[in-house]
Scaffold this active site. Structure first.
Site, PDB file in Angstrom:
ATOM      1  N   CYS A 184       0.057   5.592   0.493  1.00 36.07           N
ATOM      2  CA  CYS A 184      -0.819   6.537   1.136  1.00 36.07           C
ATOM      3  C   CYS A 184      -0.275   7.906   1.083  1.00 36.07           C
ATOM      4  O   CYS A 184       0.804   8.201   1.690  1.00 36.07           O
ATOM      5  CB  CYS A 184      -1.375   6.305   2.594  1.00 36.07           C
TER       6      CYS A 184
ATOM      7  N   ARG B 217       0.869  -1.012   0.084  1.00 36.49           N
ATOM      8  CA  ARG B 217       0.039   0.064   0.072  1.00 36.49           C
ATOM      9  C   ARG B 217       0.920   1.072  -0.003  1.00 36.49           C
ATOM     10  O   ARG B 217       1.969   1.270   0.560  1.00 36.49           O
ATOM     11  CB  ARG B 217      -0.920  -0.246   1.210  1.00 36.49           C
TER      12      ARG B 217
END
Length: 125
Positions: free
Chosen positions: A104, A102
């Site tokens: 962000c 991930r």
């Protein structure tokens, strides 16, 4: 093999793009914002918006032949990094045992002034 993904269970694309595309055995979603399937912007707090984003992601993943469990990479865009903890809390409800890679990032502005947008890459079964 390339296939465009379209489902009425998620909001229609609001521009010249598709909800997602399958190439060979990989699905690439467009970024999902907290629009309901009928195109209404959810104006709740960042947690409510994040839950709607996941509802949209689940719908396009299903149409592509994938699931949250086959996601290999997620990119999260948030309007305010101060919301990271709340977004992360909701994110963890959907990715509890399966933990894809991930990124962000905080962005200046999102479409329709959303507080959060998420896109994913997933394996198609």
């Amino acid at each position: 093999m390339m296939k465009y993904v379209h489902t009425k269970e998620a909001p229609a694309a609001i521009g010249p793009y598709s909800q997602g595309i399958v190439v060979n055995n990989l699905f690439f979603s467009s970024g999902q914002i907290p629009l309901t399937a009928d195109g209404v912007m959810l104006t709740g707090n960042v947690k409510e918006q994040t839950h709607q984003v996941f509802a949209n992601l689940k719908a396009v993943l299903k149409e592509a032949g994938a699931t949250l469990e086959t996601v290999v990479k997620a990119t999260v865009f948030i309007k305010n990094m101060d919301d990271f903890t709340e977004v992360n809390e909701v994110y963890g409800e959907y990715f509890s045992t399966h933990k894809p890679a991930r990124s962000c990032v905080e962005v200046a502005r999102l479409p329709k002034d959303a507080l959060v947008e998420i896109e994913v890459v997933a394996l198609v079964k």
